[in-house]
Design an enzyme around this catalytic site. Structure first.
Site, PDB file in Angstrom:
ATOM      1  N   ASN A  61       0.784  -1.112  -0.046  1.00  0.00           N
ATOM      2  CA  ASN A  61      -0.015  -0.159  -0.111  1.00  0.00           C
ATOM      3  C   ASN A  61       0.837   1.229  -0.129  1.00  0.00           C
ATOM      4  O   ASN A  61       1.901   1.180   0.654  1.00  0.00           O
ATOM      5  CB  ASN A  61      -0.898   0.015   1.147  1.00  0.00           C
ATOM      6  CG  ASN A  61      -0.468  -0.213   2.640  1.00  0.00           C
ATOM      7  OD1 ASN A  61       0.740  -0.833   2.688  1.00  0.00           O
ATOM      8  ND2 ASN A  61      -1.082   0.407   3.543  1.00  0.00           N
ATOM      9  N   GLU A  63       0.441   5.255   0.587  1.00  0.00           N
ATOM     10  CA  GLU A  63      -0.494   6.354   1.006  1.00  0.00           C
ATOM     11  C   GLU A  63       0.070   7.551   0.680  1.00  0.00           C
ATOM     12  O   GLU A  63       1.169   7.783   0.071  1.00  0.00           O
ATOM     13  CB  GLU A  63      -0.839   6.174   2.606  1.00  0.00           C
ATOM     14  CG  GLU A  63      -1.004   4.886   2.927  1.00  0.00           C
ATOM     15  CD  GLU A  63      -1.464   4.756   4.470  1.00  0.00           C
ATOM     16  OE1 GLU A  63      -1.068   5.514   5.239  1.00  0.00           O
ATOM     17  OE2 GLU A  63      -2.201   3.820   4.901  1.00  0.00           O
ATOM     18  N   ASN A  64      -0.934   8.758   0.862  1.00  0.00           N
ATOM     19  CA  ASN A  64      -0.820   9.968   0.240  1.00  0.00           C
ATOM     20  C   ASN A  64      -1.418  10.984   1.386  1.00  0.00           C
ATOM     21  O   ASN A  64      -2.545  10.578   2.027  1.00  0.00           O
ATOM     22  CB  ASN A  64      -1.293  10.300  -1.107  1.00  0.00           C
ATOM     23  CG  ASN A  64      -0.835  11.255  -1.730  1.00  0.00           C
ATOM     24  OD1 ASN A  64      -1.386  12.564  -1.349  1.00  0.00           O
ATOM     25  ND2 ASN A  64      -0.002  11.236  -2.629  1.00  0.00           N
ATOM     26  N   ALA A  65      -0.846  11.920   1.338  1.00  0.00           N
ATOM     27  CA  ALA A  65      -1.581  13.141   2.319  1.00  0.00           C
ATOM     28  C   ALA A  65      -2.601  13.558   2.049  1.00  0.00           C
ATOM     29  O   ALA A  65      -3.531  13.856   2.853  1.00  0.00           O
ATOM     30  CB  ALA A  65      -0.492  14.384   2.404  1.00  0.00           C
ATOM     31  N   TYR A  67      -5.487  11.791   1.141  1.00  0.00           N
ATOM     32  CA  TYR A  67      -5.715  10.452   1.321  1.00  0.00           C
ATOM     33  C   TYR A  67      -6.164   9.563   0.309  1.00  0.00           C
ATOM     34  O   TYR A  67      -5.929   8.570  -0.092  1.00  0.00           O
ATOM     35  CB  TYR A  67      -6.760  10.120   2.720  1.00  0.00           C
ATOM     36  CG  TYR A  67      -6.100  10.564   3.850  1.00  0.00           C
ATOM     37  CD1 TYR A  67      -5.094  10.975   4.056  1.00  0.00           C
ATOM     38  CD2 TYR A  67      -6.927  10.237   5.131  1.00  0.00           C
ATOM     39  CE1 TYR A  67      -4.392  11.395   5.452  1.00  0.00           C
ATOM     40  CE2 TYR A  67      -6.469  10.624   6.421  1.00  0.00           C
ATOM     41  CZ  TYR A  67      -5.079  11.041   6.542  1.00  0.00           C
ATOM     42  OH  TYR A  67      -4.714  11.336   7.913  1.00  0.00           O
ATOM     43  N   CYS A  72      -4.112   0.809  -2.489  1.00  0.00           N
ATOM     44  CA  CYS A  72      -3.944  -0.616  -1.644  1.00  0.00           C
ATOM     45  C   CYS A  72      -3.007  -1.402  -2.184  1.00  0.00           C
ATOM     46  O   CYS A  72      -2.648  -1.380  -3.466  1.00  0.00           O
ATOM     47  CB  CYS A  72      -5.352  -1.204  -1.698  1.00  0.00           C
ATOM     48  SG  CYS A  72      -6.531  -0.432  -0.904  1.00  0.00           S
ATOM     49  N   GLU A  74      -3.049  -4.554  -3.000  1.00  0.00           N
ATOM     50  CA  GLU A  74      -3.542  -5.358  -3.918  1.00  0.00           C
ATOM     51  C   GLU A  74      -3.390  -4.768  -5.478  1.00  0.00           C
ATOM     52  O   GLU A  74      -3.228  -5.404  -6.349  1.00  0.00           O
ATOM     53  CB  GLU A  74      -4.875  -6.025  -3.502  1.00  0.00           C
ATOM     54  CG  GLU A  74      -5.160  -6.911  -2.335  1.00  0.00           C
ATOM     55  CD  GLU A  74      -5.245  -5.848  -0.974  1.00  0.00           C
ATOM     56  OE1 GLU A  74      -4.653  -4.820  -1.182  1.00  0.00           O
ATOM     57  OE2 GLU A  74      -5.846  -6.577  -0.362  1.00  0.00           O
ATOM     58  N   CYS A 111     -10.313  -4.692   0.029  1.00  0.00           N
ATOM     59  CA  CYS A 111     -11.535  -3.614  -0.208  1.00  0.00           C
ATOM     60  C   CYS A 111     -12.286  -4.051  -1.296  1.00  0.00           C
ATOM     61  O   CYS A 111     -11.852  -4.721  -2.294  1.00  0.00           O
ATOM     62  CB  CYS A 111     -10.894  -2.447   0.248  1.00  0.00           C
ATOM     63  SG  CYS A 111     -10.361  -1.609  -1.392  1.00  0.00           S
TER      64      CYS A 111
HETATM   65  N1  THU Z   1      -5.269  -1.503   2.519  1.00  0.00           N
HETATM   66  C1  THU Z   1      -4.773  -2.464   1.577  1.00  0.00           C
HETATM   67  O1  THU Z   1      -3.554  -2.002   0.876  1.00  0.00           O
HETATM   68  N2  THU Z   1      -5.430  -3.337   0.958  1.00  0.00           N
HETATM   69  C2  THU Z   1      -6.822  -3.680   1.709  1.00  0.00           C
HETATM   70  O2  THU Z   1      -7.352  -4.352   1.109  1.00  0.00           O
HETATM   71  C3  THU Z   1      -7.325  -2.812   2.649  1.00  0.00           C
HETATM   72  C4  THU Z   1      -6.649  -1.641   3.389  1.00  0.00           C
HETATM   73  C5  THU Z   1      -4.686  -0.151   3.030  1.00  0.00           C
HETATM   74  C6  THU Z   1      -4.998   1.194   2.282  1.00  0.00           C
HETATM   75  C7  THU Z   1      -4.525   2.015   3.478  1.00  0.00           C
HETATM   76  O3  THU Z   1      -3.145   2.340   2.815  1.00  0.00           O
HETATM   77  C8  THU Z   1      -4.384   1.336   4.724  1.00  0.00           C
HETATM   78  O4  THU Z   1      -4.546  -0.274   4.366  1.00  0.00           O
HETATM   79  C9  THU Z   1      -5.655   1.491   5.698  1.00  0.00           C
HETATM   80  O5  THU Z   1      -6.842   1.442   5.303  1.00  0.00           O
END
Ligand code: THU
Length: 159
Positions: A61, A63-65, A67, A72, A74, A111
């Protein structure tokens, strides 16, 4: 009126019950969590995709400021796999997640948006993707995203 009943069977394993290839793929997903960029959630997710040619591609995963601009593990993994090896189907996708403390006890399923992307990848290569979800207590296995995304929307609906 009648009911439409949808049944999903999830296989639940202990790590030692899986063959060596699956254990190695799960290990690759766990290792990948170390390369996650998760300064906001502190929740690190790693994925490892086994391709038809035996190559293993991993992703995390990011992330970014802002959001919603993050992605993710996957989808990062599948988009990378499909970008680098567009002629190769994804055979198995292993997913692992950890907090800052440790790996999670019970597996987290992908997700909704990731389920949709996994479905698209299955349709694109016309073969199911086995999914392995790592948890310290147990490993879950499904043989296709259809088990996690019933009544799904795909291109056939637009024909
Ligand atoms: N996240 C994933 O990488 N995969 C998922 O299936 C659920 C959530 C990440 C997204 C975010 O960076 C962090 O988990 C919290 O939601």
């Amino acid at each position: 009126m009648k009911d439409l009943t949808i049944t999903t069977v999830i296989k639940v394993y202990q790590l030692h019950e899986l063959d060596q290839a699956d254990q190695e793929l799960l290990l690759a997903a766990k290792e990948a969590t170390k390369r996650s960029y998760a300064p906001y959630s502190h929740f690190s997710v790693g994925a490892a995709a086994l391709l038809g040619n035996g190559v293993v591609v991993t992703g995390t995963n990011q992330e970014n400021a802002a959001y919603p601009s993050g992605l993710c593990a996957e989808r990062t993994t599948l988009f990378y796999a499909n970008s680098q090896h567009p002629d190769q189907p994804v055979v198995t996708l292993a997913i692992a997640a950890r907090t800052e403390r440790d790996f999670i006890e019970v597996p987290i399923p992908p997700c909704g948006a990731c389920r949709q992307v996994i479905l698209e990848t299955e349709k694109r290569y016309k073969q199911p993707i086995r999914i392995l979800l790592y948890g310290k207590e147990a490993i879950y296995e499904v043989n296709s995203i259809c088990d996690l995304l019933p009544l799904s929307f795909d291109a056939s609906a637009m024909e």
